[in-house]
Design a protein around this motif. Sequence first.
Motif, PDB file in Angstrom:
ATOM      1  N   GLU A  86       0.761 -31.981   8.250  1.00 17.93           N
ATOM      2  CA  GLU A  86       1.795 -31.001   7.918  1.00 17.93           C
ATOM      3  C   GLU A  86       2.250 -30.314   9.203  1.00 17.93           C
ATOM      4  N   PRO A  87       3.475 -29.797   9.223  1.00 23.78           N
ATOM      5  CA  PRO A  87       3.936 -29.081  10.421  1.00 23.78           C
ATOM      6  C   PRO A  87       2.984 -27.953  10.824  1.00 23.78           C
ATOM      7  N   GLU A  88       2.299 -27.363   9.844  1.00 22.11           N
ATOM      8  CA  GLU A  88       1.360 -26.280  10.128  1.00 22.11           C
ATOM      9  C   GLU A  88       0.124 -26.758  10.893  1.00 22.11           C
ATOM     10  N   ASP A  89      -0.070 -28.059  10.976  1.00 22.38           N
ATOM     11  CA  ASP A  89      -1.188 -28.611  11.738  1.00 22.38           C
ATOM     12  C   ASP A  89      -0.868 -28.727  13.228  1.00 22.38           C
ATOM     13  N   THR A  90       0.354 -28.437  13.609  1.00 23.73           N
ATOM     14  CA  THR A  90       0.754 -28.507  15.010  1.00 23.73           C
ATOM     15  C   THR A  90      -0.047 -27.518  15.843  1.00 23.73           C
ATOM     16  N   ALA A  91      -0.731 -28.027  16.856  1.00 20.02           N
ATOM     17  CA  ALA A  91      -1.599 -27.192  17.692  1.00 20.02           C
ATOM     18  C   ALA A  91      -2.180 -28.050  18.803  1.00 20.02           C
ATOM     19  N   VAL A  92      -2.829 -27.386  19.736  1.00 19.07           N
ATOM     20  CA  VAL A  92      -3.704 -28.084  20.682  1.00 19.07           C
ATOM     21  C   VAL A  92      -5.085 -28.144  20.038  1.00 19.07           C
ATOM     22  N   TYR A  93      -5.630 -29.330  19.979  1.00 16.80           N
ATOM     23  CA  TYR A  93      -6.931 -29.550  19.355  1.00 16.80           C
ATOM     24  C   TYR A  93      -8.002 -29.710  20.440  1.00 16.80           C
ATOM     25  N   TYR A  94      -9.096 -28.988  20.254  1.00 17.25           N
ATOM     26  CA  TYR A  94     -10.193 -28.994  21.210  1.00 17.25           C
ATOM     27  C   TYR A  94     -11.466 -29.469  20.531  1.00 17.25           C
ATOM     28  N   CYS A  95     -12.232 -30.282  21.246  1.00 10.91           N
ATOM     29  CA  CYS A  95     -13.579 -30.580  20.772  1.00 10.91           C
ATOM     30  C   CYS A  95     -14.559 -29.720  21.552  1.00 10.91           C
ATOM     31  N   ALA A  96     -15.690 -29.444  20.927  1.00 15.00           N
ATOM     32  CA  ALA A  96     -16.670 -28.554  21.531  1.00 15.00           C
ATOM     33  C   ALA A  96     -18.068 -28.977  21.115  1.00 15.00           C
ATOM     34  N   ALA A  97     -19.041 -28.620  21.942  1.00 14.04           N
ATOM     35  CA  ALA A  97     -20.425 -28.998  21.707  1.00 14.04           C
ATOM     36  C   ALA A  97     -21.316 -27.774  21.650  1.00 14.04           C
ATOM     37  N   ASP A  98     -22.223 -27.781  20.689  1.00 15.50           N
ATOM     38  CA  ASP A  98     -23.181 -26.692  20.476  1.00 15.50           C
ATOM     39  C   ASP A  98     -24.584 -27.280  20.559  1.00 15.50           C
ATOM     40  N   SER A  99     -25.400 -26.770  21.453  1.00 16.16           N
ATOM     41  CA  SER A  99     -26.753 -27.313  21.632  1.00 16.16           C
ATOM     42  C   SER A  99     -27.727 -26.845  20.560  1.00 16.16           C
ATOM     43  N   GLY A 100     -27.265 -26.028  19.635  1.00 17.08           N
ATOM     44  CA  GLY A 100     -28.112 -25.619  18.531  1.00 17.08           C
ATOM     45  C   GLY A 100     -28.241 -26.705  17.481  1.00 17.08           C
ATOM     46  N   THR A 101     -28.832 -26.328  16.345  1.00 17.33           N
ATOM     47  CA  THR A 101     -29.074 -27.310  15.288  1.00 17.33           C
ATOM     48  C   THR A 101     -28.327 -27.020  13.995  1.00 17.33           C
ATOM     49  N   VAL A 103     -24.865 -26.308  11.853  1.00 16.49           N
ATOM     50  CA  VAL A 103     -23.423 -26.598  11.866  1.00 16.49           C
ATOM     51  C   VAL A 103     -22.678 -25.298  11.592  1.00 16.49           C
ATOM     52  N   ARG A 104     -21.892 -24.857  12.559  1.00 11.95           N
ATOM     53  CA  ARG A 104     -21.277 -23.530  12.472  1.00 11.95           C
ATOM     54  C   ARG A 104     -19.775 -23.568  12.668  1.00 11.95           C
ATOM     55  N   ARG A 105     -19.093 -22.557  12.107  1.00  9.60           N
ATOM     56  CA  ARG A 105     -17.656 -22.384  12.283  1.00  9.60           C
ATOM     57  C   ARG A 105     -17.317 -21.522  13.494  1.00  9.60           C
ATOM     58  N   ASP A 106     -18.232 -20.664  13.888  1.00  9.09           N
ATOM     59  CA  ASP A 106     -17.966 -19.667  14.911  1.00  9.09           C
ATOM     60  C   ASP A 106     -17.917 -20.313  16.289  1.00  9.09           C
ATOM     61  N   SER A 107     -16.775 -20.235  16.927  1.00 10.33           N
ATOM     62  CA  SER A 107     -16.598 -20.891  18.220  1.00 10.33           C
ATOM     63  C   SER A 107     -17.492 -20.318  19.305  1.00 10.33           C
ATOM     64  N   ASN A 108     -17.993 -19.116  19.115  1.00  5.07           N
ATOM     65  CA  ASN A 108     -18.838 -18.495  20.141  1.00  5.07           C
ATOM     66  C   ASN A 108     -20.161 -19.242  20.336  1.00  5.07           C
ATOM     67  N   TRP A 109     -20.561 -20.052  19.364  1.00  8.36           N
ATOM     68  CA  TRP A 109     -21.795 -20.805  19.491  1.00  8.36           C
ATOM     69  C   TRP A 109     -21.622 -22.067  20.335  1.00  8.36           C
ATOM     70  N   TYR A 110     -20.413 -22.479  20.540  1.00 11.47           N
ATOM     71  CA  TYR A 110     -20.150 -23.746  21.228  1.00 11.47           C
ATOM     72  C   TYR A 110     -20.050 -23.492  22.728  1.00 11.47           C
ATOM     73  N   GLU A 111     -20.934 -24.150  23.493  1.00 14.43           N
ATOM     74  CA  GLU A 111     -21.037 -23.857  24.917  1.00 14.43           C
ATOM     75  C   GLU A 111     -20.120 -24.721  25.770  1.00 14.43           C
ATOM     76  N   TYR A 112     -19.773 -25.892  25.294  1.00 20.42           N
ATOM     77  CA  TYR A 112     -19.001 -26.828  26.105  1.00 20.42           C
ATOM     78  C   TYR A 112     -17.719 -27.195  25.378  1.00 20.42           C
ATOM     79  N   TRP A 113     -16.643 -27.263  26.141  1.00 14.74           N
ATOM     80  CA  TRP A 113     -15.326 -27.505  25.568  1.00 14.74           C
ATOM     81  C   TRP A 113     -14.586 -28.582  26.332  1.00 14.74           C
TER      82      TRP A 113
END
Length: 123
Positions: A86-101, A103-113
């Motif tokens: 959908e047009p609303e999906d238009t964005a820059v998409y980033y992948c990120a990695a969290d060394s924890g165990t 599965v979280r929504r909060d981007s603050n947990w993700y250390e690598y981008w």
Amino acid sequence: VQLQASGGGLVQAGGSLRLSCAASGRTLSSYVMGWFRQAPGKEREFVAAISRGGGSTLLADSVKGRFTISRDNAKNTVYLRMNSLEPEDTAVYYCAADSGTVVRRDSNWYEYWGQGTQVTVSS
């Protein structure tokens, strides 16, 4: 770990794309992986996340039923399959990695981008 996102592009509404996130420097199986996106003038938002082994996933309500996150640890790559765009999906998409165990929504947990890949959906 270094992350490289790819697969973005311009697509018409209703179309599909598959984003890839390739990791180097350390095995991807050591990380919970997530996808986030940021549209112009908006805050970064959670899209999807997947557990280290791939057995557990989390999706934002706005993409449920349309997007799928998966991973191939043997290839050190995470994917985001996006259907019914959908047009609303238009964005820059980033992948990120969290060394924890967890599965979280909060981007603050993700250390690598990764550097991000542009997705543009035309109406």
